[in-house]
Design an enzyme around this catalytic site. Structure first.
Site, PDB file in Angstrom:
ATOM      1  N   MET A 181       0.840  -1.186   0.000  1.00  0.00           N
ATOM      2  CA  MET A 181       0.000   0.000   0.000  1.00  0.00           C
ATOM      3  C   MET A 181       0.879   1.241   0.000  1.00  0.00           C
ATOM      4  O   MET A 181       1.675   1.445   0.911  1.00  0.00           O
ATOM      5  CB  MET A 181      -0.914   0.002   1.229  1.00  0.00           C
ATOM      6  N   ASN A 222       5.444   3.664   2.230  1.00  0.00           N
ATOM      7  CA  ASN A 222       4.803   2.354   2.135  1.00  0.00           C
ATOM      8  C   ASN A 222       4.116   2.053   3.452  1.00  0.00           C
ATOM      9  O   ASN A 222       4.671   2.300   4.521  1.00  0.00           O
ATOM     10  CB  ASN A 222       5.848   1.283   1.821  1.00  0.00           C
ATOM     11  N   HIS A 223       2.902   1.503   3.387  1.00  0.00           N
ATOM     12  CA  HIS A 223       2.123   1.294   4.607  1.00  0.00           C
ATOM     13  C   HIS A 223       1.687  -0.162   4.754  1.00  0.00           C
ATOM     14  O   HIS A 223       0.609  -0.453   5.264  1.00  0.00           O
ATOM     15  CB  HIS A 223       0.902   2.219   4.621  1.00  0.00           C
ATOM     16  N   SER A 224       2.522  -1.089   4.285  1.00  0.00           N
ATOM     17  CA  SER A 224       2.221  -2.500   4.494  1.00  0.00           C
ATOM     18  C   SER A 224       2.618  -2.921   5.902  1.00  0.00           C
ATOM     19  O   SER A 224       3.438  -2.272   6.555  1.00  0.00           O
ATOM     20  CB  SER A 224       2.979  -3.371   3.488  1.00  0.00           C
TER      21      SER A 224
END
Length: 268
Positions: A40, A162-164
């Site tokens: 994400m 990045n938001h993983s």
């Protein structure tokens, strides 16, 4: 540019599932993960106060944005870049034996009310290295954003991240994960999580000293600074030396995960 390092011996077939509203990467086999597009990407790494851009490009200018986190705009609005359709992947084999996948997105002027049109890319590169005598798999995430030729504005606000969630244990929670941060310099925030411009030491955590995560506590979710000399951080940090941000280890799987970045801060 961010890098994620994990020993090759710890890799196993990747899976992902949705839990508590978030997508979690459940192993280190990044080639599968990239093809499923579970990563994400967000336009703004955190919050914009009061749902607006102020004093850009001129002092006194105000540009209202969608509010989706209390009084603030979080991660680029209600329908952020993580919810958009990205073109790709374009797969490239590199000379050192590594391979990369490139995704691209055209963000039009006033996308979620953000002024300026942007052409953005995210490149994921997978490579194997030997570090301190250990074979490791490395995932490099490189972000670029530039004003499009059709942009009616000569400026834009962007701070990609990045938001993983990387889950390296063998249970359905993060319980038992051992965490070590390299720098305990906390970016101080106010009651609605907007930075105050000050730095402090985060209570209960020591730089370089491991601590364990429980199923719900400690619930940190704070930013940490790798440098407080923010005035001298360039707009494009890719030429800078990488700094280790944080290390993770889970005794049930033996998986180590090390995150490094050229950016000046990280969030835990």
């Amino acid at each position: 540019m961010n890098q994620f390092h994990t020993p090759m011996t710890a890799c196993k077939c990747a899976q992902y599932k949705k839990m508590i509203g978030y997508k979690l990467v459940l192993s280190a086999d990044v080639s599968f993960v990239l093809l499923t597009k579970v990563f994400m990407e967000t336009r703004v790494a955190n919050r914009l106060a009061n749902g607006e851009i102020k004093d850009i490009p001129h002092e006194g200018d105000t540009h209202p944005l969608p509010v989706n986190n209390g009084p603030n705009t979080l991660h680029g609005g209600i329908s952020g870049w993580d919810k958009k359709h990205w073109q790709g992947p374009v797969k490239t084999y590199l000379g050192d034996g590594s391979e990369s996948l490139l995704y691209s997105y055209h963000s039009p002027h006033l996308d979620e009310q953000f002024p300026g049109a942007l052409d953005v890319t995210v490149r994921y590169t997978i490579k194997d290295e030997k570090q301190d005598g250990t074979d490791v798999s490395v995932l490099v995430i490189e972000y670029t954003a530039q004003l499009s030729e059709d942009s009616p504005e000569g400026w834009a606000v962007v701070s990609m991240t990045n938001h993983s969630y990387f889950h390296i244990g063998d249970k359905t929670t993060i319980e038992g994960t051992q965490v070590t941060i390299t720098n305990n310099t906390n970016i101080e925030t106010n009651e609605v999580d907007i930075p105050t411009g000050k730095f402090k030491q985060f209570p209960g955590i020591e730089s370089g000293k491991p601590f364990d995560l429980g199923p719900e506590e400690p619930d940190i979710d704070h930013g940490f600074a790798l440098t407080t000399d923010v005035a001298n951080v360039p707009l494009d940090t890719r030429s800078l030396e990488e700094s280790t941000c944080i290390k993770f280890y889970h005794p049930s799987t033996g998986i180590n995960l090390v995150v490094s970045s050229t950016e000046p801060a990280f969030q835990l």
